[in-house]
Design an enzyme around this catalytic site. Structure first.
Site, PDB file in Angstrom:
ATOM      1  CG  HIS A 193      29.367  42.440  14.348  1.00 15.92           C
ATOM      2  ND1 HIS A 193      28.186  42.172  15.288  1.00 15.92           N
ATOM      3  CD2 HIS A 193      28.911  41.207  13.892  1.00 15.92           C
ATOM      4  CE1 HIS A 193      27.544  40.698  15.149  1.00 15.92           C
ATOM      5  NE2 HIS A 193      28.772  40.167  13.783  1.00 15.92           N
ATOM      6  CB  SER A 318      28.000  74.183   9.815  1.00 18.12           C
ATOM      7  OG  SER A 318      28.467  74.763  10.848  1.00 18.12           O
TER       8      SER A 318
END
Length: 494
Positions: A193, A318
């Site tokens: 989780h 990038s």
């Protein structure tokens, strides 16, 4: 209408890959071009010619038609040269015939006839004319077009899967398995989780994917490729009228199995395609597991668990942030696996249904088999290359484990519970300053939940518990990095 100020494009169909409409034939051609040997239009046409030729050879070698002389070895070699040497001229002639007939299999039939007649005209002056000229009328004898098509597609799919897709998928699993074994004892904080959980090892987590992918591959490796050869509605009606003395069930089985396929005895005009639905379902299952691998590796990279190998000088991560090394291999794999499953899921559903004895919806659908496999191949290639460029960030993994001492609370809790069960005189297994009703789970919950936990905090719980000396010593020596159970041994199961 073109964008204002820009002239319209006029794409040249014979130009380079930059003009390809599909990325599979353009940007990703290097990864997918081998599929074209089995599932392109030319490949399927070549297989149709192959089936027509092999049926003629079968008629000859099994004496199916009384009075039709057997073919010589030279005749058979000449026939087989047509699909074996499927030249540009022959491809062009077939396209011209299809443009006239508006029927792909009829065009193949005519091409084979022309091939036979060309041989016969060359033999006019021979002392002993070839028997081949008698076989022009035997081309496509007692066949419906789907007899040719279903066998051609089955052979094409089998070749594409066994010769192209499976080796790539098996290579991915082998590489992942090697990586799992190399990192089998590298401890890592687990996350359930998204929260810190009982530690594992990097190799064991990779091994889970190896195990899952191996199971999926076993089903694909055992796939059956079915074929039928039984006429217009699967009843051999014309067969038993034209040649009543032939055992047609045995003949059909022998011909189909001779091609390396599994004989389907009960069909309508079409082979029912259930084997295709099964195969594509199994491939989509492999794809979904691989997709899970891609997203998990992306997440591990984002957490810093893996360092990415820097690409060649001059590469850009990038356009504005020069520091970035993006996990593009895994992102590419993720999207292409989704595309693959989108196509294959449609095939699974569409090919399971045919209206009564025949409709043609399957014909258009099956032209996209290579597309579904192609996107999967692109994804597999990116996963292989992405995994090869990773190095486990062992120092960060160790630092993170050392910052999460709460994860050993599970071991302390279970140790306390076992101690209670083994000591009937103790009601709680903890020191008398604890409430008698505070059980092991509640005790550790109070000590850890919502808090930053240190080694000293855990030692305090252990030291205040009424534990056997050997258990207390094991718990005191336990660290998040050593609390990995049998994770390293589990990798050996691969």
């Amino acid at each position: 209408m073109p964008t204002q100020g820009l002239p319209p494009f006029s794409a040249d169909p014979d130009a380079d890959r930059g003009w390809a409409l599909s990325p599979l034939d353009g940007r990703y051609r290097a990864q997918t071009h081998r599929l074209a040997n089995y599932l392109s239009e030319d490949a399927i046409n070549r297989l149709r010619i192959y089936i027509e030729v092999e049926w003629l050879v079968f008629i000859s070698t099994n004496d199916l038609v009384d009075g039709l002389p057997p073919l010589s070895a030279e005749d058979i070699a000449y026939l087989r040269s047509l699909p074996a040497d499927f030249t540009d001229d022959r491809r062009a002639r077939l396209a011209a015939l299809e443009a006239q007939t508006r029927h792909d299999v009829k065009a193949v039939e005519y091409l084979v006839r022309e091939h036979i007649l060309a041989h016969s005209s060359d033999e006019v002056e021979a002392a002993t004319p070839s028997a081949l000229d008698r076989y022009a009328e035997a081309v496509h004898l007692l066949c419906t077009s789907e007899d040719i098509n279903n066998l051609s597609v089955a052979l094409g799919v089998r070749g594409a899967v066994e010769d192209v897709w499976l080796p790539a998928a098996q290579g991915l699993v082998r590489g992942l398995s090697e990586m799992a074994q190399q990192l089998g004892d590298a401890p890592m904080l687990a996350r359930t989780h998204g929260q810190s959980a009982t530690p594992t090892t990097v190799g064991k987590e990779l091994g889970v994917f190896v195990w899952r992918l191996q199971r999926a591959l076993k089903r694909i490796e055992k796939a059956e490729y079915l074929g039928k050869f039984n006429g217009a509605t699967g009843t051999y009606s014309a067969h038993v009228v034209a040649l009543p003395n032939v055992d047609w069930l045995t003949t059909s089985r022998s011909f189909v199995q001779g091609l390396g396929l599994t004989w389907n005895p009960l069909t309508t005009q079409i082979e029912s395609h259930d084997w295709q639905s099964e195969l594509y379902s199994d491939i989509t299952r492999f794809n979904r597991i691989a997709h899970n691998l891609a997203t998990d590796m992306w997440t591990y990279i984002s957490l810093g668990y893996f360092k990415q190998e820097l690409a060649a000088q001059g590469s850009t991560g990038s356009s504005t942030m020069p520091h970035k090394v993006n996990p593009i291999r895994f992102e590419n794999a993720e999207s292409n696996l989704e595309l693959s499953n989108g196509v294959l899921d449609v095939l699974v559903q569409a090919l399971s249904t045919s209206r009564m004895q025949r409709d043609l919806s399957d014909s258009s659908t099956q032209r996209n088999i290579g597309v579904g496999l192609g996107y999967s191949l692109v994804a597999i290639d990116n996963l292989v290359r992405g995994l090869a460029g990773l190095t486990a960030n062992v120092s960060l993994l160790a630092e993170e484990l050392d910052a999460h001492w709460e994860v050993v609370s599970e071991a302390i809790q279970q140790g306390l519970r076992v101690a209670e069960l083994q000591d009937a005189q103790s009601s709680s297994g903890v020191a008398q300053d604890r409430e008698a009703t505070l059980g092991p789970y509640e005790l550790l919950k109070a000590a850890t939940r919502g808090r930053t936990v240190s080694q000293d905090d855990m030692l305090e719980v252990i030291n205040h518990a009424d534990l056997p000396d050997d258990l207390a010593e094991r718990l005191r020596n336990l660290t998040p990095a050593t609390y990995t159970g049998l994770a390293a041994r589990l990798v050996d199961l691969l």
